[in-house]
Design a protein around this motif. Structure first.
Motif, short mmCIF file in Angstrom:
data_model
loop_
_atom_site.label_atom_id
_atom_site.label_comp_id
_atom_site.label_asym_id
_atom_site.label_seq_id
_atom_site.Cartn_x
_atom_site.Cartn_y
_atom_site.Cartn_z
N HIS A 267 0.83 -1.22 0.00
CA HIS A 267 0.00 0.00 0.00
C HIS A 267 0.86 1.25 0.00
O HIS A 267 0.56 2.21 0.72
CB HIS A 267 -0.94 0.01 1.21
CG HIS A 267 -2.17 -0.85 1.00
ND1 HIS A 267 -3.15 -0.55 0.08
CD2 HIS A 267 -2.55 -2.01 1.59
CE1 HIS A 267 -4.09 -1.47 0.12
NE2 HIS A 267 -3.75 -2.39 1.02
N ASP A 330 -0.59 -4.83 6.01
CA ASP A 330 -1.69 -5.53 5.34
C ASP A 330 -1.42 -5.65 3.84
O ASP A 330 -0.65 -4.87 3.27
CB ASP A 330 -3.02 -4.79 5.55
CG ASP A 330 -2.95 -3.35 5.04
OD1 ASP A 330 -1.91 -2.70 5.23
OD2 ASP A 330 -3.93 -2.89 4.43
N GLU A 331 -2.08 -6.59 3.24
CA GLU A 331 -2.19 -6.73 1.78
C GLU A 331 -0.88 -6.40 1.05
O GLU A 331 -0.84 -5.49 0.22
CB GLU A 331 -3.34 -5.84 1.28
CG GLU A 331 -4.68 -6.28 1.84
CD GLU A 331 -5.86 -5.46 1.33
OE1 GLU A 331 -6.90 -6.06 1.04
OE2 GLU A 331 -5.75 -4.23 1.24
N TRP A 386 -1.79 -4.46 11.11
CA TRP A 386 -2.98 -5.20 10.66
C TRP A 386 -2.72 -6.71 10.79
O TRP A 386 -1.56 -7.15 10.87
CB TRP A 386 -3.30 -4.85 9.21
CG TRP A 386 -3.64 -3.40 9.00
CD1 TRP A 386 -2.87 -2.48 8.36
CD2 TRP A 386 -4.84 -2.72 9.40
NE1 TRP A 386 -3.51 -1.26 8.34
CE2 TRP A 386 -4.71 -1.37 8.98
CE3 TRP A 386 -5.99 -3.10 10.08
CZ2 TRP A 386 -5.71 -0.41 9.21
CZ3 TRP A 386 -6.98 -2.15 10.31
CH2 TRP A 386 -6.84 -0.82 9.88
N TRP A 403 -8.72 -7.18 11.08
CA TRP A 403 -9.74 -6.64 10.17
C TRP A 403 -10.31 -7.69 9.23
O TRP A 403 -11.43 -7.56 8.76
CB TRP A 403 -9.15 -5.49 9.36
CG TRP A 403 -8.17 -5.91 8.28
CD1 TRP A 403 -6.86 -6.17 8.44
CD2 TRP A 403 -8.46 -6.12 6.88
NE1 TRP A 403 -6.29 -6.53 7.24
CE2 TRP A 403 -7.26 -6.50 6.26
CE3 TRP A 403 -9.62 -6.01 6.10
CZ2 TRP A 403 -7.18 -6.78 4.89
CZ3 TRP A 403 -9.54 -6.28 4.74
CH2 TRP A 403 -8.33 -6.67 4.16
N TYR A 428 -16.33 -2.16 9.23
CA TYR A 428 -15.94 -1.34 8.08
C TYR A 428 -17.19 -0.60 7.60
O TYR A 428 -18.07 -1.20 7.01
CB TYR A 428 -15.37 -2.22 6.96
CG TYR A 428 -13.87 -2.44 7.05
CD1 TYR A 428 -13.23 -2.48 8.28
CD2 TYR A 428 -13.10 -2.62 5.90
CE1 TYR A 428 -11.86 -2.69 8.35
CE2 TYR A 428 -11.74 -2.84 5.97
CZ TYR A 428 -11.11 -2.86 7.20
OH TYR A 428 -9.77 -3.07 7.28
N TRP A 472 -12.74 3.67 4.92
CA TRP A 472 -11.79 3.75 3.79
C TRP A 472 -12.43 4.63 2.75
O TRP A 472 -13.63 4.53 2.50
CB TRP A 472 -11.50 2.33 3.26
CG TRP A 472 -10.89 1.46 4.32
CD1 TRP A 472 -11.54 0.58 5.14
CD2 TRP A 472 -9.51 1.42 4.71
NE1 TRP A 472 -10.64 0.00 6.00
CE2 TRP A 472 -9.39 0.49 5.76
CE3 TRP A 472 -8.36 2.08 4.26
CZ2 TRP A 472 -8.18 0.19 6.38
CZ3 TRP A 472 -7.15 1.79 4.88
CH2 TRP A 472 -7.06 0.86 5.92
C1 ACM Z 1 -7.21 -3.20 5.23
O1 ACM Z 1 -8.43 -3.08 5.13
N1 ACM Z 1 -6.48 -3.50 4.18
C2 ACM Z 1 -6.55 -3.04 6.52
#
Ligand code: ACM
Ligand code: ZN
Length: 543
Positions: A267, A330-331, A386, A403, A428, A472
């Motif tokens: 990210h 994360d991701e 995360w 999450w 979320y 987000w």
């Molecule tokens: C996330 O929603 N990628 C923390």
């Protein structure tokens, strides 16, 4: 014949009786519901222009608390009361005293003459002020209002009550962030998790690496829903270090800690656009104009990438005094690392091998994050990440914001990490694909979560330190949409975070929510009215 004097006296008495009856009285059925409220059958406390809020002489923080209450009473009722360090009758008295229930516990005692609010700390007094404010009746242009005589004891269920706002995908002004913090304060939230960096925008000034904002804070345009076309509108903006410090101070006055997040090693394409040598391929890279999980990540085998990460985190710690520093995790797809000679050489040098449940690239991420974590620990701070960090081999002293699912929260707590519960399926607020965003079910989806999941043992439950909601902003370009996503679900989250589980009941919450909506209207907040209609249509119960 009645004398003129007697007639005048009778008239006066009648007018007093009428005006006393006309005084609108509030009630203590607020959100979040306090631990105990005992309404006493005694005359109410009347607030009018003679009412004062007392703070002890020389106590600057309590003076500020008193001034907050003055401003809240004005905003809710229009009545101008004053703060003072002199005692008087018809006074709301603020004090710090020993109150059972931890740092944020407070007692309120309401009699005809005084409201006494004692908190274990100044922060506790501030939480009590929120309760008094939300108990006020909704009036405009009143000369006086009343609060019923009562004894209240209150303390939060969870120590960590957070809300995250993504300012990477869209920038929100400093003034708006302050308004947002005010809304959090009203809901007893004590951590504002500020997501400052994303593939689509780097939003915090870093003096050692000026291109992060010079290049990384600007994107050319944004993809439209559907993913094929772009809107052609540039998006930009970042917070200078002075502005960020101003926001930290503003939040601290409201007893809220700002937790900064710099998301890494994934990210982060905005930083790669600014310094292409950070990536495995060397670029060139754009500040991303589309969304999703982006495969361009920091090169974990590149010493410059680790150095930049450490330098950035050190500047972040200079700005933010928060005990927690969030470093993302994360991701982070591993495709590039699998192909990258430098990353593979680092894996070999560290002697990493695939082990059950943890690939060598996942362990490379743990190593990278661990090196950054050393900087954080060296300055006496704690690391937040995360839940994907659990896929590597993270140190147990990392606090996890879980999450990806409710199961991830349970896994984190079971694996011995302090855990903040933030499942995408419930908390979320910005994800219409997964969470219904309108109507009663959207509220229940938040309200019905007990973060101390029944499947956990008592010692595992003790690892759950709280809960967090997230917005987000991929599809949130303005504050109107932001508030529409936030409210009133934030009220449901506040009760999850604050109120004891055995006191929580959705029907009672829904009834109390109507007054919260009145407050949102007073504050010009764009809450979701469909929920209000649903509650009223359903006969004031929304089971
Ligand atoms: C996330 O929603 N990628 C923390
Ligand atoms: Zn690499």
């Amino acid at each position: 014949m009645m004398s003129k004097k007697l007639f005048a006296l009778l008239l006066l008495l009648c007018s007093i009786a009428v005006s006393a009856k006309d005084v609108k009285t509030g009630d203590w059925n607020v959100i979040p519901l306090p631990q105990s409220v005992e309404v006493v059958a005694k005359p109410a406390f009347v607030i009018n222009a003679h009412t004062t809020v007392y703070y002890p002489t020389g106590d600057a923080v309590q003076k500020r608390n008193a001034e907050f209450l003055v401003s809240y009473v004005k905003a809710m009722t229009g009545i101008g009361i004053t703060a003072t360090d002199r005692s008087a009758s018809n006074q709301i008295r603020l004090g710090v005293a020993s109150v059972a229930g931890g740092d944020e516990a407070y007692d309120i005692n309401v009699t005809k003459k005084f409201i006494t609010l004692n908190g274990a700390t100044h922060a506790a007094v501030f939480r009590g002020l929120q309760t008094i404010t939300k108990a006020l009746p909704m009036v405009s242009e009143a000369k006086e209002v009343a609060l019923p005589a009562a004894k209240i004891h209150d303390a939060p269920r969870f120590a960590y009550r957070g809300f995250m706002l993504d300012c990477g995908r869209h920038y929100f002004s400093v003034d708006y962030i302050k308004k947002f913090i005010d809304v959090l304060a009203m809901h007893n939230i004590n951590y504002f998790h500020w997501h400052l960096t994303e593939d689509q925008g780097w939003r915090i000034e870093i003096k050692k690496y000026p291109l992060l904002t010079e290049i990384g804070s600007k994107r050319k345009q944004t993809v439209l829903p559907g993913g094929k076309e772009y809107d052609g509108k540039p998006v930009s903006g970042y917070y200078t270090q002075d502005e960020a410090r101003d926001i930290v101070r503003y939040a601290a006055e409201r007893h809220i800690t700002v937790i900064p997040e710099v998301d890494m090693p994934g990210h982060i394409q905005s930083a790669l656009a600014a310094y292409p040598q950070l990536g495995c391929t060397g670029g060139p890279y754009d500040v991303c104009c589309h969304f999703g999980v982006i495969r361009e990540v920091m090169c974990a085998g590149q010493p410059f990438a680790l150095q930049l990460a450490k330098d950035v985190i050190n500047e972040i710690m200079d700005i933010f005094p928060s005990p927690y520093i969030h470093i993302g995790g994360d991701e982070c797809p591993k495709e590039r690392w699998k192909e990258c000679e430098r990353c593979q050489a680092k894996i070999a040098a560290l002697g990493l091998k695939d082990i059950e449940g943890h690939s060598k690239e996942e362990q490379l991420q743990s190593w990278f994050m661990g090196e950054v974590a050393k900087e954080i620990k060296a300055r006496g701070r704690k690391i937040l990440g995360w839940d994907e960090i659990l896929d590597g081999t993270p140190s147990k002293d990392i606090t996890v914001i879980a999450w990806t699912s409710q199961k991830a929260s349970m896994r984190s707590a079971r694996e011995g990490h302090k855990t903040v519960v933030a499942p995408i399926t419930n908390f979320y607020f910005s994800n219409p694909r997964i969470n219904q965003i309108t109507g009663i079910p959207s509220i229940k989806r938040v309200y019905d979560v007990d973060p101390a999941f029944a499947q956990l043992s008592d010692s595992e439950k003790a690892n759950v330190i709280g809960a967090e909601g997230c917005i987000w902003t991929e599809w949130v370009p303005d504050t109107k949409k932001l508030e529409w996503e936030l409210l009133p679900r934030l009220a449901a989250l506040a009760e999850v975070q604050w109120t004891n589980q055995n006191q929580r009941e959705f029907g009672s919450f829904a009834d109390r929510l109507l007054h919260m909506h009145d407050i949102y209207r007073k504050m010009n907040l764009n809450y979701k009215e469909d929920i209000e209609k649903a509650i009223i249509t359903d006969g004031k119960t929304a089971k």
